[in-house]
Design an enzyme around this catalytic site. Structure first.
Site, mmCIF file in Angstrom:
data_model
loop_
_atom_site.group_PDB
_atom_site.id
_atom_site.type_symbol
_atom_site.label_atom_id
_atom_site.label_comp_id
_atom_site.label_asym_id
_atom_site.label_seq_id
_atom_site.Cartn_x
_atom_site.Cartn_y
_atom_site.Cartn_z
ATOM 1 N N LYS A 78 12.832 2.621 -17.813
ATOM 2 C CA LYS A 78 11.779 3.542 -18.264
ATOM 3 C C LYS A 78 12.450 4.687 -19.027
ATOM 4 C CE LYS A 78 8.572 6.987 -16.379
ATOM 5 N NZ LYS A 78 8.005 7.581 -15.164
ATOM 6 N N GLY A 349 6.115 11.880 -7.109
ATOM 7 C CA GLY A 349 6.238 11.521 -5.699
ATOM 8 C C GLY A 349 7.692 11.310 -5.303
HETATM 9 P P1 FAD Z 1 3.718 5.587 3.298
HETATM 10 O O1 FAD Z 1 4.164 4.617 2.286
HETATM 11 O O2 FAD Z 1 2.250 5.693 3.554
HETATM 12 O O3 FAD Z 1 4.458 5.228 4.656
HETATM 13 C C1 FAD Z 1 4.010 5.723 5.916
HETATM 14 C C2 FAD Z 1 4.849 5.080 7.013
HETATM 15 O O4 FAD Z 1 4.504 5.691 8.249
HETATM 16 C C3 FAD Z 1 4.631 3.572 7.186
HETATM 17 O O5 FAD Z 1 5.866 2.942 7.401
HETATM 18 C C4 FAD Z 1 3.790 3.478 8.465
HETATM 19 O O6 FAD Z 1 3.988 2.271 9.152
HETATM 20 C C5 FAD Z 1 4.353 4.674 9.235
HETATM 21 N N1 FAD Z 1 3.444 5.147 10.270
HETATM 22 C C6 FAD Z 1 2.270 5.794 10.118
HETATM 23 N N2 FAD Z 1 1.717 6.024 11.336
HETATM 24 C C7 FAD Z 1 2.587 5.506 12.262
HETATM 25 C C8 FAD Z 1 2.582 5.407 13.694
HETATM 26 N N3 FAD Z 1 1.573 5.873 14.426
HETATM 27 N N4 FAD Z 1 3.621 4.802 14.295
HETATM 28 C C9 FAD Z 1 4.660 4.313 13.583
HETATM 29 N N5 FAD Z 1 4.706 4.381 12.230
HETATM 30 C C10 FAD Z 1 3.681 4.957 11.595
HETATM 31 N N6 FAD Z 1 5.342 8.085 -6.681
HETATM 32 C C11 FAD Z 1 6.200 7.970 -7.692
HETATM 33 O O7 FAD Z 1 7.314 8.481 -7.609
HETATM 34 N N7 FAD Z 1 5.862 7.299 -8.826
HETATM 35 C C12 FAD Z 1 4.657 6.759 -9.006
HETATM 36 O O8 FAD Z 1 4.410 6.139 -10.037
HETATM 37 C C13 FAD Z 1 3.709 6.894 -7.974
HETATM 38 N N8 FAD Z 1 2.493 6.372 -8.081
HETATM 39 C C14 FAD Z 1 1.596 6.565 -7.083
HETATM 40 C C15 FAD Z 1 0.280 6.128 -7.246
HETATM 41 C C16 FAD Z 1 -0.663 6.387 -6.265
HETATM 42 C C17 FAD Z 1 -2.070 5.954 -6.459
HETATM 43 C C18 FAD Z 1 -0.285 7.054 -5.070
HETATM 44 C C19 FAD Z 1 -1.288 7.326 -3.983
HETATM 45 C C20 FAD Z 1 1.018 7.453 -4.885
HETATM 46 C C21 FAD Z 1 1.954 7.236 -5.890
HETATM 47 N N9 FAD Z 1 3.252 7.694 -5.752
HETATM 48 C C22 FAD Z 1 4.115 7.577 -6.798
HETATM 49 C C23 FAD Z 1 3.717 8.287 -4.506
HETATM 50 C C24 FAD Z 1 4.435 7.222 -3.682
HETATM 51 O O9 FAD Z 1 3.601 6.153 -3.416
HETATM 52 C C25 FAD Z 1 4.873 7.833 -2.398
HETATM 53 O O10 FAD Z 1 5.592 8.951 -2.706
HETATM 54 C C26 FAD Z 1 5.807 6.974 -1.628
HETATM 55 O O11 FAD Z 1 5.362 5.677 -1.513
HETATM 56 C C27 FAD Z 1 6.092 7.564 -0.298
HETATM 57 O O12 FAD Z 1 5.105 7.282 0.657
HETATM 58 P P2 FAD Z 1 5.433 7.638 2.159
HETATM 59 O O13 FAD Z 1 6.671 6.954 2.535
HETATM 60 O O14 FAD Z 1 5.382 9.108 2.334
HETATM 61 O O15 FAD Z 1 4.174 7.079 2.959
#
Ligand code: FAD
Length: 512
Positions: A78, A349
């Site tokens: 990219k 993100g």
């Molecule tokens: P999640 O992926 O939601 O992970 C949460 C974790 O917590 C999971 O493993 C789940 O199992 C665990 N968990 C939750 N509750 C419990 C429980 N009770 N017990 C045990 N485990 C639990 N970012 C970019 O950099 N570029 C992009 O192009 C981009 N596009 C995006 C598009 C959209 C529409 C969205 C919504 C987000 C986008 N992002 C992007 C952001 C990116 O998706 C997130 O920053 C990234 O995936 C991080 O997510 P996370 O790990 O915080 O949460």
């Protein structure tokens, strides 16, 4: 009271990035154990396919082989975000676009900005400061197959498959960096009497005790939000988009070109991302449900894609726009979606979560006594980072000349623009932005990013009192010629993007 045990809740990209950074920095030399608990039942968000060049540094630092990463994560290169129809209503002005390039504007070699503002040429702003726009438009890669890992002829980041990337980060953290991985559901949290976290209660593995807990549990923010009661600071009065519809579509054939930039096309109530991976495209419509219905948003996405993908269903995701009032509270740190989120317009993100995970690892307190000051600093810095990110995302909307729907009219209403951004815009009406306007080390978007977006969107800076900045018109012409020659040279030497990706998948990338 030494800190010995870090427990991360959540195995999405944020959790595994944090695990990698913390284990890399703290595991071996300091003897701190890192454990990550993730639910086998609650899925990760599964989107997040665009990155920025800082990701290259992180992968290299974490010891990941670039060729391996490209093969395993279906990753592509990219070089830019191409913003289509963001400045004018296409119904009245036709389609138009500008590039927010990853190559820095070459203003230290020749500062062409004042000349461009004085309409000394017909080229787009990006074409007077960099060559990369043409490379993108021709579908070329940012590097040659002979370029070593993580080095390119032009600056680049990646598009990647989020689920495969998480899997790769998991293996790196567990196999190479010694992170303990527990797959279990967290059902409760035990607190100490002072309100800090003592342990996570799991369904099958009993209580998991720790000194510091990292909340990467996603939008639910199980520890920081639910258990510790830290408020969410809502920013949807500035950034209106609150939903996304995501879809994965196949290529028509294996030789279809892959764009080496993200395409972001403005819509009546939001915008559509279009990202090319090696095996498929990831496409999504980000929109404001206060300005359009879910059904209309789906129709807009279908119109964009064409009818051939009508049989593939979309996934609707609710987005919470804003951040926690605190990111570090007592012995808990929030990272990832549980920390904050703004729409993915500039791939903020992974960028913010990677930067904060790295900062946390580098500044990590070794003893409990260090914690209060570390907390204070972290909260100040990360809050500033989020506020500056919000300013930059809002910039894309508020300087648009579009007024063809309520969404665009509301977005350009000064009442929706943060004071900090308003002040900068007022200043930049008379002064070209300089690096003196950007001073925070953790500011993720700086002069280069602002120049591309401001002038890509035809922002007007008066040059009345700045004639001294554009006296060397001959020098300017010579500079444009030099750039044009270099652009032609690269157009002839850089490989086509898909061709390079196919070669890397076959032969890998040399390490030095
Ligand atoms: P999640 O992926 O939601 O992970 C949460 C974790 O917590 C999971 O493993 C789940 O199992 C665990 N968990 C939750 N509750 C419990 C429980 N009770 N017990 C045990 N485990 C639990 N970012 C970019 O950099 N570029 C992009 O192009 C981009 N596009 C995006 C598009 C959209 C529409 C969205 C919504 C987000 C986008 N992002 C992007 C952001 C990116 O998706 C997130 O920053 C990234 O995936 C991080 O997510 P996370 O790990 O915080 O949460």
């Amino acid at each position: 009271m030494k800190i010995k045990q870090i427990v991360i809740l959540g195995g999405g990209t944020a959790g595994w990035l944090a695990a990698n950074h913390l284990a890399k920095k703290l595991n071996l030399p300091n003897g701190i154990n890192v454990t990550l608990v993730e639910s086998p039942n609650i899925p990760t968000i599964g989107v997040g396919e665009g990155t920025v060049p800082a990701m290259r540094e992180s992968l290299k630092y974490l010891g990941i082989d670039e060729g391996d990463f490209i093969k395993r994560c279906d990753a592509t290169f990219k070089q830019s975000i191409k913003f289509v129809n963001w400045t004018h209503d296409p119904a009245a002005h036709g389609n138009h676009y500008y590039h927010h390039l990853f190559d820095y504007p070459l203003i230290n070699q020749f500062n062409s900005t004042p000349y461009w503002l004085n309409k000394h040429c017909q080229l787009s702003y990006a074409e007077t400061v960099a060559v990369q726009g043409k490379i993108c438009d021709l579908g070329l890669a940012p590097k040659m197959v002979t370029d070593p890992q993580y080095q390119g002829t032009t600056a680049y980041a990646y598009h990647l498959d989020a689920a495969k990337f998480s899997q790769m980060l998991t293996e790196n953290a567990v196999d190479k960096l010694g992170v303990i991985h527990i797959k279990d559901d967290v059902t409760d949290v035990i607190l100490h009497t002072d309100g800090s976290i003592k342990a996570l209660v799991t369904q099958q593995n009993g209580n998991i005790f720790g000194d510091v807990f990292i909340d990467c549990s996603g939008f639910n923010s199980l520890l920081m939000g639910e258990k510790l009661g830290i408020d969410f600071v809502d920013k949807s009065d500035i950034l209106f988009a609150d939903h996304a519809l995501a879809i994965q579509v196949p290529y028509q054939n294996v030789s279809q070109p892959i764009a080496s930039h993200t395409i972001s096309t403005a819509q009546q109530a939001g915008w559509i991302w279009d990202i090319g991976l090696t095996e498929r495209r990831g496409v999504g419509h980000v929109y404001s449900s206060n300005h359009t219905s879910h059904e209309q948003a789906e129709r807009d996405l279908r119109d964009y894609l064409g009818s051939e993908f009508d049989n593939i269903s979309t996934r609707r995701i609710k987005m919470h726009i804003g951040y926690r009032a605190k990111f570090w509270h007592k012995n808990c740190v929030a990272l990832g979606l549980s920390q904050g989120f703004v729409e993915p317009l500039e791939a903020t993100g992974l960028l913010v979560f990677d930067a904060t995970a790295r900062m946390l690892a580098e500044q990590f307190p070794m003893e409990h006594a260090e914690m209060p000051l570390a907390e204070k600093r972290f909260n100040q810095r990360i809050r500033q980072t989020w506020d500056r990110v919000i300013d930059f995302i809002k910039l894309h909307y508020c300087i648009s000349k579009r007024r063809d729907s309520a969404f665009w009219r509301d977005n350009t209403d000064p009442r929706s623009i943060p004071d900090s951004l308003q002040e900068n815009l007022e200043y930049w009406r008379f002064k070209i932005p300089t690096e003196y306007d950007f001073h925070n080390k953790l500011s993720i978007f700086n002069l280069d990013n602002y120049l591309y977006v401001l002038y890509g969107m035809e922002f007007e800076t008066s040059s009345q009192n700045q004639q001294f900045q554009y006296q060397d018109v001959d020098g300017y012409r010579a500079w444009l010629k030099e750039l044009a020659n270099y652009r032609d040279h690269l157009s002839k030497t850089l490989p086509e993007h898909r061709v390079l990706i196919d070669k890397i998948k076959k032969y890998g990338i040399q390490s030095v």
